[in-house]
Design an enzyme around this catalytic site. Structure first.
Site, PDB file in Angstrom:
ATOM      1  N   GLU A  51       0.874  -1.185   0.000  1.00 58.90           N
ATOM      2  CA  GLU A  51       0.000   0.000   0.000  1.00 58.90           C
ATOM      3  C   GLU A  51       0.906   1.229   0.000  1.00 58.90           C
ATOM      4  O   GLU A  51       1.684   1.431   0.941  1.00 58.90           O
ATOM      5  CB  GLU A  51      -0.925   0.015   1.224  1.00 58.90           C
ATOM      6  CG  GLU A  51      -1.894   1.184   1.168  1.00 58.90           C
ATOM      7  CD  GLU A  51      -2.742   1.419   2.427  1.00 58.90           C
ATOM      8  OE1 GLU A  51      -3.600   2.328   2.392  1.00 58.90           O
ATOM      9  OE2 GLU A  51      -2.523   0.736   3.456  1.00 58.90           O
ATOM     10  N   ASP A  76       4.892   4.650   3.740  1.00 55.27           N
ATOM     11  CA  ASP A  76       4.606   6.082   3.800  1.00 55.27           C
ATOM     12  C   ASP A  76       5.858   6.767   4.341  1.00 55.27           C
ATOM     13  O   ASP A  76       6.707   6.119   4.957  1.00 55.27           O
ATOM     14  CB  ASP A  76       3.412   6.373   4.732  1.00 55.27           C
ATOM     15  CG  ASP A  76       2.704   7.678   4.404  1.00 55.27           C
ATOM     16  OD1 ASP A  76       1.540   7.651   3.964  1.00 55.27           O
ATOM     17  OD2 ASP A  76       3.335   8.755   4.579  1.00 55.27           O
ATOM     18  N   ASP A 125      -2.843  12.480  -2.965  1.00 59.96           N
ATOM     19  CA  ASP A 125      -3.015  13.849  -3.440  1.00 59.96           C
ATOM     20  C   ASP A 125      -2.991  13.791  -4.974  1.00 59.96           C
ATOM     21  O   ASP A 125      -2.057  13.231  -5.547  1.00 59.96           O
ATOM     22  CB  ASP A 125      -1.849  14.701  -2.916  1.00 59.96           C
ATOM     23  CG  ASP A 125      -2.062  16.178  -3.220  1.00 59.96           C
ATOM     24  OD1 ASP A 125      -2.507  16.489  -4.344  1.00 59.96           O
ATOM     25  OD2 ASP A 125      -1.769  17.007  -2.353  1.00 59.96           O
ATOM     26  N   ASP A 159     -11.130   9.926  -4.060  1.00 62.67           N
ATOM     27  CA  ASP A 159     -12.283  10.833  -4.064  1.00 62.67           C
ATOM     28  C   ASP A 159     -12.220  11.753  -5.284  1.00 62.67           C
ATOM     29  O   ASP A 159     -13.204  12.348  -5.665  1.00 62.67           O
ATOM     30  CB  ASP A 159     -12.227  11.732  -2.829  1.00 62.67           C
ATOM     31  CG  ASP A 159     -10.886  12.472  -2.784  1.00 62.67           C
ATOM     32  OD1 ASP A 159      -9.881  11.801  -2.471  1.00 62.67           O
ATOM     33  OD2 ASP A 159     -10.828  13.672  -3.108  1.00 62.67           O
ATOM     34  N   THR A 199     -10.366   4.342   4.585  1.00 58.92           N
ATOM     35  CA  THR A 199      -9.189   4.971   5.171  1.00 58.92           C
ATOM     36  C   THR A 199      -9.597   6.259   5.882  1.00 58.92           C
ATOM     37  O   THR A 199     -10.730   6.746   5.738  1.00 58.92           O
ATOM     38  CB  THR A 199      -8.145   5.320   4.092  1.00 58.92           C
ATOM     39  OG1 THR A 199      -8.636   6.416   3.325  1.00 58.92           O
ATOM     40  CG2 THR A 199      -7.840   4.138   3.196  1.00 58.92           C
ATOM     41  N   TYR A 201      -8.592   9.328   5.228  1.00 59.17           N
ATOM     42  CA  TYR A 201      -8.952  10.366   4.257  1.00 59.17           C
ATOM     43  C   TYR A 201     -10.277  10.060   3.588  1.00 59.17           C
ATOM     44  O   TYR A 201     -11.073  10.957   3.350  1.00 59.17           O
ATOM     45  CB  TYR A 201      -7.840  10.537   3.210  1.00 59.17           C
ATOM     46  CG  TYR A 201      -6.787  11.513   3.651  1.00 59.17           C
ATOM     47  CD1 TYR A 201      -6.778  12.826   3.197  1.00 59.17           C
ATOM     48  CD2 TYR A 201      -5.812  11.129   4.570  1.00 59.17           C
ATOM     49  CE1 TYR A 201      -5.820  13.724   3.618  1.00 59.17           C
ATOM     50  CE2 TYR A 201      -4.859  12.021   5.004  1.00 59.17           C
ATOM     51  CZ  TYR A 201      -4.860  13.312   4.532  1.00 59.17           C
ATOM     52  OH  TYR A 201      -3.912  14.206   4.963  1.00 59.17           O
ATOM     53  N   GLU A 202     -10.514   8.794   3.313  1.00 56.84           N
ATOM     54  CA  GLU A 202     -11.775   8.425   2.664  1.00 56.84           C
ATOM     55  C   GLU A 202     -12.960   8.845   3.520  1.00 56.84           C
ATOM     56  O   GLU A 202     -13.952   9.380   3.014  1.00 56.84           O
ATOM     57  CB  GLU A 202     -11.805   6.902   2.436  1.00 56.84           C
ATOM     58  CG  GLU A 202     -13.113   6.426   1.836  1.00 56.84           C
ATOM     59  CD  GLU A 202     -13.079   4.968   1.396  1.00 56.84           C
ATOM     60  OE1 GLU A 202     -12.057   4.294   1.620  1.00 56.84           O
ATOM     61  OE2 GLU A 202     -14.076   4.523   0.817  1.00 56.84           O
TER      62      GLU A 202
HETATM   63  C1  LIG Z   1      -3.653  12.132   1.273  1.00 56.47           C
HETATM   64  S1  LIG Z   1      -2.749  11.071   2.280  1.00 56.47           S
HETATM   65  C2  LIG Z   1      -3.654   9.549   2.212  1.00 56.47           C
HETATM   66  C3  LIG Z   1      -3.306   8.636   3.352  1.00 56.47           C
HETATM   67  C4  LIG Z   1      -4.099   7.315   3.389  1.00 56.47           C
HETATM   68  N1  LIG Z   1      -3.846   6.506   2.213  1.00 56.47           N
HETATM   69  C5  LIG Z   1      -5.557   7.575   3.550  1.00 56.47           C
HETATM   70  O1  LIG Z   1      -6.315   7.352   2.590  1.00 56.47           O
HETATM   71  O2  LIG Z   1      -5.974   7.985   4.644  1.00 56.47           O
HETATM   72  C6  LIG Z   1      -1.349  10.743   1.276  1.00 56.47           C
HETATM   73  C7  LIG Z   1      -0.251   9.991   1.993  1.00 56.47           C
HETATM   74  O3  LIG Z   1       0.785   9.722   1.067  1.00 56.47           O
HETATM   75  C8  LIG Z   1       2.035   9.966   1.673  1.00 56.47           C
HETATM   76  N2  LIG Z   1       2.971  10.323   0.603  1.00 56.47           N
HETATM   77  C9  LIG Z   1       2.790  11.263  -0.347  1.00 56.47           C
HETATM   78  N3  LIG Z   1       3.831  11.298  -1.178  1.00 56.47           N
HETATM   79  C10 LIG Z   1       4.707  10.352  -0.734  1.00 56.47           C
HETATM   80  C11 LIG Z   1       5.974   9.895  -1.182  1.00 56.47           C
HETATM   81  N4  LIG Z   1       6.549  10.431  -2.259  1.00 56.47           N
HETATM   82  N5  LIG Z   1       6.590   8.916  -0.499  1.00 56.47           N
HETATM   83  C12 LIG Z   1       5.996   8.362   0.602  1.00 56.47           C
HETATM   84  N6  LIG Z   1       4.792   8.745   1.072  1.00 56.47           N
HETATM   85  C13 LIG Z   1       4.153   9.723   0.406  1.00 56.47           C
HETATM   86  C14 LIG Z   1       1.778  11.100   2.642  1.00 56.47           C
HETATM   87  O4  LIG Z   1       2.738  11.127   3.677  1.00 56.47           O
HETATM   88  C15 LIG Z   1       0.368  10.781   3.115  1.00 56.47           C
HETATM   89  O5  LIG Z   1       0.364  10.003   4.301  1.00 56.47           O
END
Ligand SMILES: C[S@@+](CC[C@H](N)C(=O)[O-])C[C@H]1O[C@@H](n2cnc3c(N)ncnc32)[C@H](O)[C@@H]1O
Length: 251
Positions: A51, A76, A125, A159, A199, A201-202
């Site tokens: 993941e 992450d 993102d 989303d 999740t 964020y979801e």
């Molecule tokens: C918007 S959050 C979503 C977290 C989780 N998947 C959720 O749905 O709740 C995006 C996650 O991706 C991680 N992330 C973004 N770019 C990353 C990268 N280049 N390497 C490792 N983690 C990354 C961020 O630290 C963050 O925890």
């Protein structure tokens, strides 16, 4: 930094199933489990599922409970978030879970070709202004191909209409076989056990009434990747949403 965060970092250092490898550490020590996750850590020959950007690791832990015959690794860069899943999997005695704290861009330092059978990308993102940072851009697809097995699968749950439309276009442009696709997961048909895992964020996006999109596709090893040339309308809620309300509570 808050006391709570420091405590979580300290726990993470001790957890046997957490591997923390920022670039500096990798340069210094390398990673000796590359190609040997099953042999040296999981102790079996089960398929490995990753993941990416796992946040608190809801999918990593949720899938591990549903599929004891597979191994799951949540990746992450944010350790305090990852602590939640790391703690839960330890408390629940799940032996098929690991967490890797590093940058996605460094994936090939950790996995050899064919070592991973599936990748989940959950609520990334959408990086609407920076295609190279988008987690389903051809830049990242080339990376994923280097660690996935020949019949490797990628799942995206999002989303974001922008992210979903872009990914579907990228898949089409590169002739990747689509296994399942919906632009409205919870209103089209009942979500199954897998897709019903939610999740952090979801849950935030669902509370705002947004539809959840999902696509599952194959990612065969390819020499040539083409970026789709497509104009996509930007999500109108991002500018005020993600950076403010979510990040304040999401940490
Ligand atoms: C918007 S959050 C979503 C977290 C989780 N998947 C959720 O749905 O709740 C995006 C996650 O991706 C991680 N992330 C973004 N770019 C990353 C990268 N280049 N390497 C490792 N983690 C990354 C961020 O630290 C963050 O925890």
């Amino acid at each position: 930094m808050g006391k709570n965060k420091l405590a979580k970092f300290a726990y993470m250092e001790e957890y046997p199933h957490v591997f923390q490898y920022p670039y500096a550490v990798l340069q210094d020590k390398g990673f000796d489990m590359k190609g040997k996750w099953n042999e040296l850590f999981f102790g079996n020959n089960n398929p490995i599922v990753l993941e990416l950007g796992c946040g608190k690791g809801e999918y990593t832990v949720g899938l591990a409970k549903l599929f004891p015959e597979k191994n799951f690794i949540g990746l992450d860069i944010k350790g305090a978030r990852m602590w939640t899943g790391a703690r839960q999997s330890l408390d629940e005695g799940l032996s098929n879970v690991a967490f890797l704290r590093t940058h996605i861009e460094l994936l090939t330092y950790f996995f050899r070709q064919g070592e991973v059978s599936e990748i989940w990308i959950t609520f990334p993102d959408p990086q609407m202004n920076k295609v190279n940072k988008r987690m389903t851009s051809t830049r990242f697809m080339k990376l994923y191909c280097q660690i996935l097995s020949d019949d490797g699968i990628i799942h995206l749950k999002t989303d974001s209409n922008f992210m979903f439309t872009y990914t579907c276009a990228m898949v089409k442009e590169n002739d990747l076989p689509v296994l399942f696709e919906t632009d409205d997961l919870y209103h089209s048909e009942p979500a199954d056990d897998i897709l019903g895992i939610q999740t952090f964020y979801e849950q935030q996006w669902l509370a705002r009434g947004l539809n959840i999109k999902y696509i599952k596709f194959e990612c065969p090893d390819k020499d040539n990747w083409t970026e789709p040339e497509i104009e996509i309308e930007k999500d109108d809620y991002r500018s005020f949403g993600r950076s403010n309300s979510l990040n304040q509570s999401g940490k």
